[in-house]
Design a protein around this motif. Sequence first.
Motif, mmCIF file in Angstrom:
data_model
loop_
_atom_site.group_PDB
_atom_site.id
_atom_site.type_symbol
_atom_site.label_atom_id
_atom_site.label_comp_id
_atom_site.label_asym_id
_atom_site.label_seq_id
_atom_site.Cartn_x
_atom_site.Cartn_y
_atom_site.Cartn_z
ATOM 1 N N SER A 66 -13.695 -14.489 30.758
ATOM 2 C CA SER A 66 -15.047 -14.044 31.071
ATOM 3 C C SER A 66 -15.634 -13.235 29.917
ATOM 4 C CB SER A 66 -15.019 -13.202 32.352
ATOM 5 O OG SER A 66 -16.275 -12.642 32.614
ATOM 6 N N LEU A 67 -14.825 -12.350 29.368
ATOM 7 C CA LEU A 67 -15.276 -11.514 28.266
ATOM 8 C C LEU A 67 -15.674 -12.361 27.065
ATOM 9 C CD1 LEU A 67 -15.692 -8.685 27.114
ATOM 10 C CD2 LEU A 67 -13.273 -8.678 26.489
ATOM 11 N N ALA A 68 -14.896 -13.380 26.756
ATOM 12 C CA ALA A 68 -15.216 -14.255 25.628
ATOM 13 C C ALA A 68 -16.585 -14.897 25.823
ATOM 14 C CB ALA A 68 -14.140 -15.323 25.456
ATOM 15 N N GLY A 69 -16.833 -15.406 27.020
ATOM 16 C CA GLY A 69 -18.134 -16.016 27.292
ATOM 17 C C GLY A 69 -19.276 -15.011 27.199
ATOM 18 N N ASN A 70 -19.061 -13.826 27.744
ATOM 19 C CA ASN A 70 -20.101 -12.795 27.685
ATOM 20 C C ASN A 70 -20.374 -12.366 26.255
ATOM 21 O OD1 ASN A 70 -20.328 -12.832 30.460
ATOM 22 N ND2 ASN A 70 -19.028 -11.061 30.772
ATOM 23 N N LEU A 71 -19.335 -12.224 25.454
ATOM 24 C CA LEU A 71 -19.521 -11.831 24.060
ATOM 25 C C LEU A 71 -20.275 -12.900 23.277
ATOM 26 C CD1 LEU A 71 -16.032 -10.248 23.384
ATOM 27 C CD2 LEU A 71 -18.228 -9.046 23.358
ATOM 28 N N ARG A 72 -19.996 -14.151 23.553
ATOM 29 C CA ARG A 72 -20.734 -15.231 22.878
ATOM 30 C C ARG A 72 -22.209 -15.209 23.278
ATOM 31 N NH1 ARG A 72 -15.754 -17.740 23.393
ATOM 32 N NH2 ARG A 72 -14.922 -18.290 21.358
ATOM 33 N N GLU A 73 -22.473 -14.933 24.534
ATOM 34 C CA GLU A 73 -23.853 -14.866 25.011
ATOM 35 C C GLU A 73 -24.601 -13.712 24.342
ATOM 36 O OE1 GLU A 73 -27.397 -15.662 26.756
ATOM 37 O OE2 GLU A 73 -25.628 -16.950 26.613
ATOM 38 N N VAL A 74 -23.933 -12.573 24.195
ATOM 39 C CA VAL A 74 -24.554 -11.427 23.525
ATOM 40 C C VAL A 74 -24.855 -11.774 22.069
ATOM 41 C CG1 VAL A 74 -24.095 -9.087 22.666
ATOM 42 C CG2 VAL A 74 -23.619 -9.662 25.050
ATOM 43 N N ALA A 75 -23.920 -12.421 21.399
ATOM 44 C CA ALA A 75 -24.140 -12.807 20.000
ATOM 45 C C ALA A 75 -25.315 -13.776 19.884
ATOM 46 C CB ALA A 75 -22.870 -13.429 19.426
ATOM 47 N N ARG A 76 -25.402 -14.724 20.807
ATOM 48 C CA ARG A 76 -26.524 -15.678 20.792
ATOM 49 C C ARG A 76 -27.845 -14.953 21.004
ATOM 50 N NH1 ARG A 76 -29.984 -17.438 23.816
ATOM 51 N NH2 ARG A 76 -29.130 -16.505 25.684
ATOM 52 N N ALA A 77 -27.887 -14.056 21.997
ATOM 53 C CA ALA A 77 -29.120 -13.323 22.290
ATOM 54 C C ALA A 77 -29.509 -12.425 21.119
ATOM 55 C CB ALA A 77 -28.948 -12.493 23.570
ATOM 56 N N MET A 92 -18.873 -12.579 17.429
ATOM 57 C CA MET A 92 -18.182 -13.833 17.629
ATOM 58 C C MET A 92 -16.678 -13.668 17.403
ATOM 59 S SD MET A 92 -20.385 -15.924 18.753
ATOM 60 C CE MET A 92 -19.676 -17.525 18.594
ATOM 61 N N ARG A 93 -16.314 -12.755 16.465
ATOM 62 C CA ARG A 93 -14.878 -12.514 16.249
ATOM 63 C C ARG A 93 -14.250 -11.911 17.494
ATOM 64 N NH1 ARG A 93 -15.931 -10.140 10.733
ATOM 65 N NH2 ARG A 93 -15.803 -8.225 11.903
ATOM 66 N N ALA A 94 -14.977 -11.024 18.164
ATOM 67 C CA ALA A 94 -14.451 -10.418 19.388
ATOM 68 C C ALA A 94 -14.253 -11.482 20.464
ATOM 69 C CB ALA A 94 -15.388 -9.322 19.889
ATOM 70 N N ALA A 95 -15.167 -12.429 20.555
ATOM 71 C CA ALA A 95 -15.022 -13.521 21.522
ATOM 72 C C ALA A 95 -13.798 -14.361 21.179
ATOM 73 C CB ALA A 95 -16.283 -14.394 21.534
ATOM 74 N N GLY A 96 -13.584 -14.595 19.902
ATOM 75 C CA GLY A 96 -12.396 -15.323 19.471
ATOM 76 C C GLY A 96 -11.122 -14.573 19.827
ATOM 77 N N GLY A 97 -11.154 -13.255 19.699
ATOM 78 C CA GLY A 97 -10.002 -12.441 20.082
ATOM 79 C C GLY A 97 -9.725 -12.517 21.573
ATOM 80 N N ALA A 98 -10.783 -12.505 22.363
ATOM 81 C CA ALA A 98 -10.613 -12.629 23.817
ATOM 82 C C ALA A 98 -10.055 -14.008 24.172
ATOM 83 C CB ALA A 98 -11.948 -12.384 24.525
ATOM 84 N N ASP A 99 -10.523 -15.042 23.481
ATOM 85 C CA ASP A 99 -9.965 -16.387 23.692
ATOM 86 C C ASP A 99 -8.486 -16.429 23.329
ATOM 87 O OD1 ASP A 99 -12.179 -17.744 24.707
ATOM 88 O OD2 ASP A 99 -12.913 -18.290 22.716
ATOM 89 N N ALA A 100 -8.144 -15.788 22.219
ATOM 90 C CA ALA A 100 -6.748 -15.766 21.784
ATOM 91 C C ALA A 100 -5.871 -15.054 22.808
ATOM 92 C CB ALA A 100 -6.627 -15.089 20.422
ATOM 93 N N LEU A 101 -6.367 -13.964 23.365
ATOM 94 C CA LEU A 101 -5.610 -13.254 24.397
ATOM 95 C C LEU A 101 -5.398 -14.150 25.612
ATOM 96 C CD1 LEU A 101 -4.259 -10.716 25.473
ATOM 97 C CD2 LEU A 101 -6.514 -9.928 26.228
ATOM 98 N N HIS A 102 -6.437 -14.843 26.014
ATOM 99 C CA HIS A 102 -6.332 -15.768 27.146
ATOM 100 C C HIS A 102 -5.255 -16.815 26.881
ATOM 101 C CE1 HIS A 102 -7.469 -19.344 29.510
ATOM 102 N NE2 HIS A 102 -7.684 -18.444 30.443
ATOM 103 N N THR A 103 -5.255 -17.351 25.672
ATOM 104 C CA THR A 103 -4.270 -18.363 25.299
ATOM 105 C C THR A 103 -2.860 -17.784 25.266
ATOM 106 O OG1 THR A 103 -5.924 -19.567 24.028
ATOM 107 C CG2 THR A 103 -3.620 -20.012 23.504
ATOM 108 N N LEU A 104 -2.718 -16.606 24.685
ATOM 109 C CA LEU A 104 -1.396 -15.979 24.581
ATOM 110 C C LEU A 104 -0.805 -15.659 25.958
ATOM 111 C CD1 LEU A 104 -1.920 -13.556 21.574
ATOM 112 C CD2 LEU A 104 -0.438 -15.557 21.644
#
Length: 94
Positions: free
Chosen positions: A61-72, A1-13
Motif C-alpha cells: 500500500s505504501l509503495a502505491g501511495n508513494l508513487r501517487e504522491v510523486a505523480r501528483a 520514487m526511490r521510497a516506493a521502490g524500497g517499499a516494493d523491495a520490502l514486500h518482496t523480501l
Amino acid sequence: MRAAGGADALHTLLGPVRSELETAHEGVVAGAAGLEALTELGAVRESWQRRIEAARGESRSLAGNLREVARAQGETNEAVRQSFAPVAARGGAQ
C-alpha cells in the motif's frame, strides 16, 4: 520514487518469510512432541504470520501511495512551471 521502490523491495523480501517460518516451526514440532509449550509456540507462530502479512500489505500500500504522491508532485511542479511561462516571456522581450 526511490521510497516506493524500497517499499516494493520490502514486500518482496517478506514474501518467503511465512513459508520459512512454517518450515522452521515444523522442525520444532517434530523435536518437541508432547511438550505443553507447543500450544504457546503455535500461538506465537500465528501471531508472527499475521504480522508478516500485515507488513507485506502495508508495504504494498505504501509503495502505491508513494508513487501517487510523486505523480501528483510532478503534475504540480509542471503546473507551477507553466504558470511562470507568460512572465518569463514578457521579461525576455524587454
